[in-house]
Design an enzyme around this catalytic site. Structure first.
Site, PDB file in Angstrom:
ATOM      1  N   GLY A 272      41.843   5.680  97.760  1.00 52.68           N
ATOM      2  CA  GLY A 272      42.175   4.717  95.553  1.00 52.68           C
ATOM      3  C   GLY A 272      41.022   4.032  94.841  1.00 52.68           C
TER       4      GLY A 272
ATOM      5  N   GLY B 194      41.151  -2.549  95.801  1.00 52.72           N
ATOM      6  CA  GLY B 194      40.786  -3.894  96.480  1.00 52.72           C
ATOM      7  C   GLY B 194      40.646  -3.025  98.090  1.00 52.72           C
ATOM      8  CE  LYS B 195      38.252   2.746  97.728  1.00 44.16           C
ATOM      9  NZ  LYS B 195      37.908   2.019  96.752  1.00 44.16           N
TER      10      LYS B 195
ATOM     11  CB  SER C 211      38.392   9.504 100.240  1.00 39.76           C
ATOM     12  OG  SER C 211      39.631   8.193 100.448  1.00 39.76           O
TER      13      SER C 211
END
Length: 209
Positions: free
Chosen positions: A31, A36-37, A105
């Site tokens: 993301g 918020g990963k 990513s």
């Protein structure tokens, strides 16, 4: 590529999983920056560890302090960054550990490579799209990166720079919108998916973050 090398087989993944009494797999969170990963990955790691499951978090920023400190943010470097992480996550998963990878990513091809590395080895790969409207990400902007990118101070910034697009996952196993879902709800959604698919076996009371 080196040619004077030999693969030395050892315990199989099935044997390790049986001995450790848990499967190994990779949960891959992708993301935008500030989606918020890392927060979700940290909470998921804690939840699994508290429930006696071996888990280890691989975080985008942390990895660049060591393993990938030689890489910048060009498309080629981003691809190599994800290739290395995919290989490391695969090793953790093969060891019967839950690897939790939290990386922007941005490129679909790189995420596809990560998945194929796992699936070709018989390992579970779960893609989690941690989504957020870009205006919300900009409002959060805990590192001030969006402001710097818009000011031209940071180049190749995903979602802002024209040459650094984010390719949205088409069919992730889990979708989370952090503008609407809390960290606890996000962790519960991931754990529930793993339980419903029979990937992790957890009592009902352990399915809640």
């Amino acid at each position: 590529m080196a040619t004077n090398i030999t693969w030395h087989p050892g315990l199989t993944h099935t044997e390790r999983a049986a001995l450790r009494r848990q499967p190994g797999l990779t949960v891959w969170l992708t993301g935008l920056s500030a989606s918020g990963k890392s927060t979700i990955a940290t909470a998921l790691e804690q939840h699994l560890l508290h429930n006696n499951l071996a888990a280890y978090r691989l975080d985008g920023d942390n990895i660049r302090f060591g393993l990938n400190k030689d890489l910048a943010f060009s498309p080629a470097d981003r691809a190599e960054n994800i290739r290395r992480i995919a290989e490391v996550a695969k090793l953790f998963a093969d060891s019967a550990t839950v690897a939790i990878a939290a990386f922007i990513s941005p490129y679909a091809a790189d995420r596809k490579l990560a998945r194929e590395l796992h699936e070709s080895a018989g390992l579970v790969f779960v893609e989690v799209h941690v989504d957020v409207p870009i205006d919300v990400a900009e409002e959060r902007d805990p590192k001030g990166l969006y402001k710097k990118a818009k000011a031209g101070i940071i180049k190749d910034f995903t979602g802002v720079s024209p040459d650094a697009p984010y390719e949205v996952p088409v069919n992730p196993e889990v979708y989370i919108d952090t503008s609407k879902e809390s960290v606890e709800e996000a962790v519960a959604k991931i754990v529930r998916y793993l339980a419903d698919k029979g990937i992790l076996k957890l009592p009902e009371e352990q399915l809640h973050a």
